[in-house]
Structure formats: structure tokens, C-alpha cells
Design an enzyme around this catalytic site. Structure first.
Site, PDB file in Angstrom:
ATOM      1  N   GLU A  51      -9.641  -0.856   4.825  1.00 16.77           N
ATOM      2  CA  GLU A  51     -10.241  -0.372   6.065  1.00 16.77           C
ATOM      3  C   GLU A  51     -11.572  -1.077   6.330  1.00 16.77           C
ATOM      4  OE1 GLU A  51      -8.566   1.351   8.024  1.00 16.77           O
ATOM      5  OE2 GLU A  51      -7.812   3.238   7.248  1.00 16.77           O
TER       6      GLU A  51
ATOM      7  N   HIS B  75      -7.435  -3.196   9.920  1.00 12.70           N
ATOM      8  CA  HIS B  75      -7.180  -3.123   8.478  1.00 12.70           C
ATOM      9  C   HIS B  75      -5.964  -3.977   8.113  1.00 12.70           C
ATOM     10  CE1 HIS B  75      -4.661   0.823   9.079  1.00 12.70           C
ATOM     11  NE2 HIS B  75      -3.820  -0.178   8.970  1.00 12.70           N
TER      12      HIS B  75
ATOM     13  N   ASP C 123       0.840  -1.203   0.000  1.00 15.65           N
ATOM     14  CA  ASP C 123       0.000   0.000   0.000  1.00 15.65           C
ATOM     15  C   ASP C 123       0.872   1.249   0.000  1.00 15.65           C
ATOM     16  OD1 ASP C 123       0.922  -0.397   2.590  1.00 15.65           O
ATOM     17  OD2 ASP C 123      -1.047  -0.532   3.515  1.00 15.65           O
TER      18      ASP C 123
ATOM     19  N   ASN D 182      -7.592  -0.970  13.864  1.00 17.45           N
ATOM     20  CA  ASN D 182      -9.006  -1.222  13.539  1.00 17.45           C
ATOM     21  C   ASN D 182      -9.163  -2.486  12.704  1.00 17.45           C
ATOM     22  OD1 ASN D 182      -8.017  -0.470  11.064  1.00 17.45           O
ATOM     23  ND2 ASN D 182      -9.381   1.284  10.762  1.00 17.45           N
TER      24      ASN D 182
HETATM   25  C1  GLP Z   1      -0.231   0.868   8.273  1.00 19.44           C
HETATM   26  C2  GLP Z   1      -0.217  -0.064   7.075  1.00 19.44           C
HETATM   27  C3  GLP Z   1      -0.553  -1.474   7.466  1.00 19.44           C
HETATM   28  C4  GLP Z   1       0.191  -1.875   8.708  1.00 19.44           C
HETATM   29  C5  GLP Z   1      -0.211  -0.963   9.824  1.00 19.44           C
HETATM   30  C6  GLP Z   1       0.283  -1.359  11.200  1.00 19.44           C
HETATM   31  O1  GLP Z   1      -1.494   1.364   8.560  1.00 19.44           O
HETATM   32  N1  GLP Z   1      -1.110   0.316   6.056  1.00 19.44           N
HETATM   33  O2  GLP Z   1      -0.248  -2.325   6.371  1.00 19.44           O
HETATM   34  O3  GLP Z   1      -0.089  -3.211   9.008  1.00 19.44           O
HETATM   35  O4  GLP Z   1       0.292   0.308   9.475  1.00 19.44           O
HETATM   36  O5  GLP Z   1       1.483  -0.796  11.509  1.00 19.44           O
HETATM   37  P1  GLP Z   1       2.248  -1.053  12.866  1.00 19.44           P
HETATM   38  O6  GLP Z   1       2.948  -2.362  12.690  1.00 19.44           O
HETATM   39  O7  GLP Z   1       3.200   0.096  12.960  1.00 19.44           O
HETATM   40  O8  GLP Z   1       1.253  -1.075  13.964  1.00 19.44           O
END
Ligand code: GLP
Length: 237
Positions: free
Chosen positions: A141, A136, A67, A134
Site C-alpha cells: 500500500e 498498490h 498476496d 491507489n
Molecule cells: C487486489 C490485489 C492486487 C490487485 C488489485 C486490483 O487489491 N491485492 O494485487 O492488483 O486487487 O484488482 P482489480 O484487477 O480487480 O482492479
């Protein structure tokens, strides 16, 4: 679903790295996704170390960024592309790895090209995903249709707050482009990495195999070859 509940950060990283390195050894030309965030950072540190020691390579692999933010005013600073360059460096940014990146644009032709590249590999061999607070995955989302492929998505207010606490409100991105749930669900294997206190609820849903239509990560529960790695502490209470 295979649940690996681990006792320490080191065990988390070991479990993830062992699985990724094994799959790459079995099939060096596999197609995989590379997620971002704090969760996979230790995995990437280990892969970089193994790469430098000559024991690990993605030279024959096809890597898909999962992403990217669309309206990030500071781009490339703070982008997922920058994250991957920093954390995986020449393990994937080199002359031989086939690397598919997402540019910060909501142009639908990029989504179509990305889907065509995904079609080109048939199916992802290994979808590595993290999860947001949340639930995702990528930036699918809550409310995202599970049959969507690569698409542009408005970010949930909670995601914007979680990912951009350091930026004043007017400068925070509000949309992103992401590989869709369809391609993640269609992968041959899924490795889901869950860490961090805000994910407690999501971790517990996954661990108890409870589907919740408002928690996108649980759409992957039906996958026949899903491994979830989670700190045991998140499964308590
Ligand atoms: C972002 C990305 C996700 C990732 C999430 C969690 O929102 N789009 O792909 O899994 O961060 O990140 P963290 O590991 O820093 O909690």
C-alpha cells in the site's frame, strides 16, 4: 519501460497471454507471481484454454501467490487462494507445479518461509502484477518501504472499500500478507497489468514515467525490464 497501449479487452488479453506464453516457452522452469483481481481474469481464461489444448503448461514452473487477506472471516471463501484455484485450476494446483501459497495469517514465520522460498529461486523471472486504485501492487500500500520483503500490512481504507463493497463494515478484512516491493523490484522482468477506471491516475503516471512516492506501482518504473499493458482509453484526458 515498454508501454503496450491496447484498444480492446481482447487485445489486452492477447498481449498479456502472448508475453506469458513466450516466457514460459523460453524457460519452462521459470519462477513467476500470480496476481488476483478482475484484471488478470481474462489472461487466466486464455491460459487455461491453452493448457487444456496441450499448448501451455506450468508443470515445471514455480508459482508464487502474490498476496492474501489475513483476517478474512469467510476464509477460504473470497480468498485469493480460492480465486487462483477457480481461475487457474489445475494449471497450477497439480502434482508437478511448485506452488507457494500464503495462508491467512500474520505469523511472521510465514513471511520468513516465503522469503526463503523466494531466495530458493534466486530471483523471480517474471513478476506479474496488477495495481489497485491507489497504486498498490500486491498489497504494498502507499507508504510501504520499497526495500520490504514478504510482510503483513494494514489495508488502506480505500482498498477495503474497493475490494469489499459487498460486505458490511464489521466483516471486512483489515490486513493482508504480501510479497514485498523488494522482490518485485528484484525480478528479472516485470509485467504490470492495469485496467479499470479507478486506475486512470496510476496508468497515466506509469505511461508518462512519473515517479510518485505515494503510488507504489511507480517504484517499478526504475526496473530495467518493465512492460505495462494498459487500455488506451485510460491514457486519454
Ligand atoms: C487486489 C490485489 C492486487 C490487485 C488489485 C486490483 O487489491 N491485492 O494485487 O492488483 O486487487 O484488482 P482489480 O484487477 O480487480 O482492479
Amino acid at each position: 519501460m515498454k508501454l503496450l497501449s491496447v484498444e480492446s479487452d481482447d487485445a489486452f488479453m492477447d498481449a498479456a497471454a502472448t508475453m506469458v506464453m513466450r516466457r514460459v516457452a523460453e524457460r519452462p522452469d521459470l519462477a513467476l507471481t500470480a496476481p488476483t483481481g478482475a484484471t488478470p481474469a481474462a489472461l487466466y481464461r486464455r491460459l487455461v484454454r491453452e493448457h487444456r489444448a496441450g499448448r501451455f503448461s506450468l508443470d515445471a514452473a514455480t508459482v508464487f501467490m502474490l498476496d492474501e487477506y489475513v483476517d478474512l472471516l469467510t476464509y477460504p471463501v473470497g480468498s485469493f487462494r480460492e480465486y487462483l484455484a477457480k481461475h487457474l485450476g489445475d494449471v497450477i494446483f497439480n502434482a508437478t507445479t511448485t506452488l507457494h501459497t500464503l495462508a491467512p495469517t500474520d505469523d511472521p514465520t510465514q513471511c520468513a518461509h516465503y522469503d526463503a522460498a523466494l531466495d530458493g529461486v534466486g530471483a523471480l523471472d517474471l513478476a506479474i502484477v496488477g495495481v489497485g486504485g491507489n497504486g498498490h501492487v500486491g498489497f504494498n500500500e502507499p507508504g510501504t518501504a520499497p526495500e520490504l520483503r514478504t510482510h503483513v500490512v494494514p489495508l488502506a481504507p480505500s482498498t477495503i472499500r474497493a475490494n469489499f463493497a459487498h460486505l458490511e463494515a464489521a466483516k471486512r478484512p483489515s490486513s493482508a500478507v504480501t510479497v514485498g516491493l523488494a522482490d518485485l523490484r528484484g525480478a528479472r522482468e516485470v509485467l504490470m497489468l492495469i485496467s479499470g477506471e479507478p486506475k486512470r491516475h496510476v496508468a497515466q503516471l506509469l505511461a508518462s514515467e512519473r515517479f510518485d512516492a505515494d503510488v507504489p506501482a511507480t517504484y517499478l518504473l526504475e526496473h530495467p525490464n518493465l512492460t505495462v499493458i494498459v487500455p488506451s482509453a485510460l491514457l486519454e484526458r
